[in-house]
Write an enzyme that holds these catalytic residues in place. Structure first.
Site, PDB file in Angstrom:
ATOM      1  N   PHE A 145       0.852  -1.180   0.000  1.00  0.00           N
ATOM      2  CA  PHE A 145       0.000   0.000   0.000  1.00  0.00           C
ATOM      3  C   PHE A 145       0.898   1.243   0.000  1.00  0.00           C
ATOM      4  CE2 PHE A 145      -2.824   3.173   1.918  1.00  0.00           C
ATOM      5  CZ  PHE A 145      -3.958   2.980   1.144  1.00  0.00           C
TER       6      PHE A 145
ATOM      7  N   ASP B  86       2.797  -5.460   8.325  1.00  0.00           N
ATOM      8  CA  ASP B  86       1.593  -4.637   8.266  1.00  0.00           C
ATOM      9  C   ASP B  86       0.389  -5.563   8.105  1.00  0.00           C
ATOM     10  OD1 ASP B  86      -0.578  -3.029   7.566  1.00  0.00           O
ATOM     11  OD2 ASP B  86       0.666  -1.562   6.524  1.00  0.00           O
TER      12      ASP B  86
ATOM     13  N   TYR C  45     -10.152  -0.014  11.682  1.00  0.00           N
ATOM     14  CA  TYR C  45     -11.391   0.467  11.045  1.00  0.00           C
ATOM     15  C   TYR C  45     -11.876  -0.442   9.925  1.00  0.00           C
ATOM     16  CZ  TYR C  45      -7.730   2.692   8.125  1.00  0.00           C
ATOM     17  OH  TYR C  45      -6.607   2.933   7.375  1.00  0.00           O
ATOM     18  N   LYS C  46     -11.069  -1.450   9.552  1.00  0.00           N
ATOM     19  CA  LYS C  46     -11.503  -2.348   8.470  1.00  0.00           C
ATOM     20  C   LYS C  46     -12.290  -3.511   9.086  1.00  0.00           C
ATOM     21  CE  LYS C  46      -7.382  -1.210   5.690  1.00  0.00           C
ATOM     22  NZ  LYS C  46      -7.917  -0.393   4.610  1.00  0.00           N
TER      23      LYS C  46
ATOM     24  N   ARG D 137     -13.257  -4.558  -5.983  1.00  0.00           N
ATOM     25  CA  ARG D 137     -12.956  -5.311  -4.757  1.00  0.00           C
ATOM     26  C   ARG D 137     -14.227  -5.604  -3.971  1.00  0.00           C
ATOM     27  NH1 ARG D 137      -8.624  -2.613  -0.769  1.00  0.00           N
ATOM     28  NH2 ARG D 137     -10.338  -1.127  -0.573  1.00  0.00           N
TER      29      ARG D 137
HETATM   30  C1  LIG Z   1      -1.447  -1.793   4.043  1.00  0.00           C
HETATM   31  C2  LIG Z   1      -1.974  -0.487   4.481  1.00  0.00           C
HETATM   32  N1  LIG Z   1      -1.215   0.309   5.251  1.00  0.00           N
HETATM   33  C3  LIG Z   1      -1.691   1.511   5.671  1.00  0.00           C
HETATM   34  C4  LIG Z   1      -2.962   1.937   5.320  1.00  0.00           C
HETATM   35  C5  LIG Z   1      -3.559   3.255   5.716  1.00  0.00           C
HETATM   36  O1  LIG Z   1      -2.975   3.881   6.754  1.00  0.00           O
HETATM   37  P1  LIG Z   1      -3.774   5.014   7.538  1.00  0.00           P
HETATM   38  O2  LIG Z   1      -4.753   4.349   8.441  1.00  0.00           O
HETATM   39  O3  LIG Z   1      -2.726   5.780   8.244  1.00  0.00           O
HETATM   40  O4  LIG Z   1      -4.501   5.859   6.531  1.00  0.00           O
HETATM   41  C6  LIG Z   1      -3.764   1.126   4.537  1.00  0.00           C
HETATM   42  C7  LIG Z   1      -5.117   1.580   4.171  1.00  0.00           C
HETATM   43  O5  LIG Z   1      -5.886   0.932   3.556  1.00  0.00           O
HETATM   44  C8  LIG Z   1      -3.260  -0.095   4.111  1.00  0.00           C
HETATM   45  O6  LIG Z   1      -3.993  -0.878   3.331  1.00  0.00           O
END
Ligand SMILES: Cc1ncc(COP(=O)(O)O)c(C=O)c1O
Length: 426
Positions: A141, A212, A237-238, A385
């Site tokens: 990401f 991550d 939040y997901k 998706r």
């Molecule tokens: C792999 C990954 N890292 C980081 C983030 C987003 O980070 P943040 O919550 O700081 O916007 C996402 C968002 O979808 C993500 O998929």
């Protein structure tokens, strides 16, 4: 062990492996009817986007009302003590920790995932100061890559970010690599790294791992302690349904808690925050040192309510159910919507819990689906998706969603003018 009665044709080897983790695919201990009841989804909506933003638990409204009336309004500043606001970073961290295989005292929540990525990678770099390569992959990401770019600039010490193709990551873990920063599940395709293999190879080469889990937590079983990752970070939040902008989390292996450098050295990570010393001393030996500053307590209220649901759920079963529903979804889409090409791995164990199809007119097609109350999303250049989230999505939803998709494609409704305009957020 009953794997015969599952929907659809005979399970393949990987599905059997999933199903064999202690239960049958038709005989879940987790009450998915009950979990579905806990969410307040708009009438008639089929929500296939819980991989991006989970829906609102019904308990959120009373919990927030109670927080406003019984905590903020009445307790005011006292709430930091009387309602334990100050340590919720840790109590909620421990609860998220349970979902990722972390022991109590090794996970805290707060800040955003981008910040936690920065913090973990910076700490990892300091653990191997003479290695200047940070390894990720070109499917990660973007924010993860951007955070590392920023760190490299800030350090100005000859660091390099390498981003091979995801399938070449393992081969690229060499003696030069200091930090391996990997997002387990690809946000576009759902392709899943073999984290056990990544961590073993990284450790055998003396590299540090930052894992991550943005698309893993609440999607697939995770065992951070068992796999001995150095760091793990993720968002709530997901799949965890903590609400828009819900806090991120960071896990640090217990063996590192004495020495890990927080770098984003805010007063919440200080050994004695209320001594108000002018010099920074990280909290010795404790995960508190990865805290930074005042968190959003209102967000914590929402996350806490969502975790009450997760407390009654078996993660292996959520995954098995996700596989079951995903297989159904793939089978139906491929049979009835030939214009769409599967871009997620076919093997259920090689993907997370969202399914993606490529379609040249994917953006417009997704807008037409959204207009028809089936919510998925779109990722450039052409990926549609669909999040498969068993806590509130069932077989009937999958079949109804494919009915609508098939109709939109057959009638070419995606061609309508109203579906062509790109919104700010896709
Ligand atoms: C792999 C990954 N890292 C980081 C983030 C987003 O980070 P943040 O919550 O700081 O916007 C996402 C968002 O979808 C993500 O998929």
């Amino acid at each position: 062990m009953n794997i015969v009665n599952c929907i659809g044709p005979t399970l393949n080897k990987s599905e059997i492996e999933v199903a064999q983790r202690g239960h049958t695919v038709t005989d879940y201990k987790t009450d998915f009817e009950w979990t579905r009841e806990q969410f307040d989804l708009p009438d008639g909506m089929i929500y296939l986007n819980g991989n991006s933003l989970g829906p609102m638990p019904k308990a959120s409204v009373p919990a927030m009302t109670s927080f406003l009336n019984d905590e903020w309004r009445t307790e005011l500043i006292k709430g930091w003590n009387t309602k334990n606001w100050f340590m919720q970073t840790n109590t909620l961290g421990d609860r998220v920790g349970q979902l990722i295989g972390a022991a109590p005292g090794t996970t805290v929540v707060g800040d955003t995932l981008s910040i936690k990525v920065f913090q973990a990678v910076a700490a990892g770099m300091a653990m191997v100061p003479d290695r200047k390569v940070i390894l990720s992959d070109n499917g990660n990401f973007p924010t993860d890559l951007y955070m590392v770019e920023g760190l490299i600039k800030l350090k100005d010490a000859g660091y390099e970010l390498r981003t091979p193709d995801p399938e070449d990551v393992i081969d690229n873990i060499t003696d030069e690599v200091g930090v391996v920063m990997i997002t387990e599940v690809d946000y576009r395709t759902g392709r899943r790294h073999d984290m056990k293999a990544v961590i073993e190879k990284a450790h055998s080469k003396g590299a540090v791992v930052v894992w991550d889990q943005a698309h893993s937590a609440g999607a697939v079983p995770i065992d951070v302690a068992g796999l001995d990752t150095d760091f793990a970070v993720g968002c709530t939040y997901k799949y965890l349904n903590g609400g828009p902008g819900a806090p991120a989390y960071i896990y640090v292996a217990p063996r590192l808690l004495d020495t890990v450098e927080p770098f984003l050295s805010g007063w919440y990570g200080h050994e004695a925050p209320f001594a108000f010393d002018t010099d920074y001393r990280p909290m010795p030996g404790k995960i508190e040192r990865m805290r930074i500053g005042t968190p959003s307590i209102a967000s914590f209220v929402l996350l806490s309510g969502a975790l009450d649901i997760w407390d009654r759920v078996d993660m292996e079963e959520v995954h098995a159910k996700s596989v079951e529903l995903s297989e159904l979804f793939i089978r139906e889409v491929e049979a009835r919507c030939p214009a769409l090409k599967l871009v997620s791995p076919r093997d259920p164990l090689e993907r997370g819990s969202h399914i993606s199809f490529a379609f040249e007119h994917g953006y417009a097609c997704m807008q037409a689906m959204i207009a028809d109350n089936v919510i998925g999303d779109f990722r450039a250049p052409n990926v549609m998706r669909f999040g498969i989230t068993p806590l509130f999505v069932g077989e009937a939803d999958i079949l109804a969603a494919v009915d609508k998709l098939e109709k939109i494609l057959n009638e070419e409704r995606w061609k309508e003018e109203q579906f062509q305009k790109r919104s700010l957020v896709t």
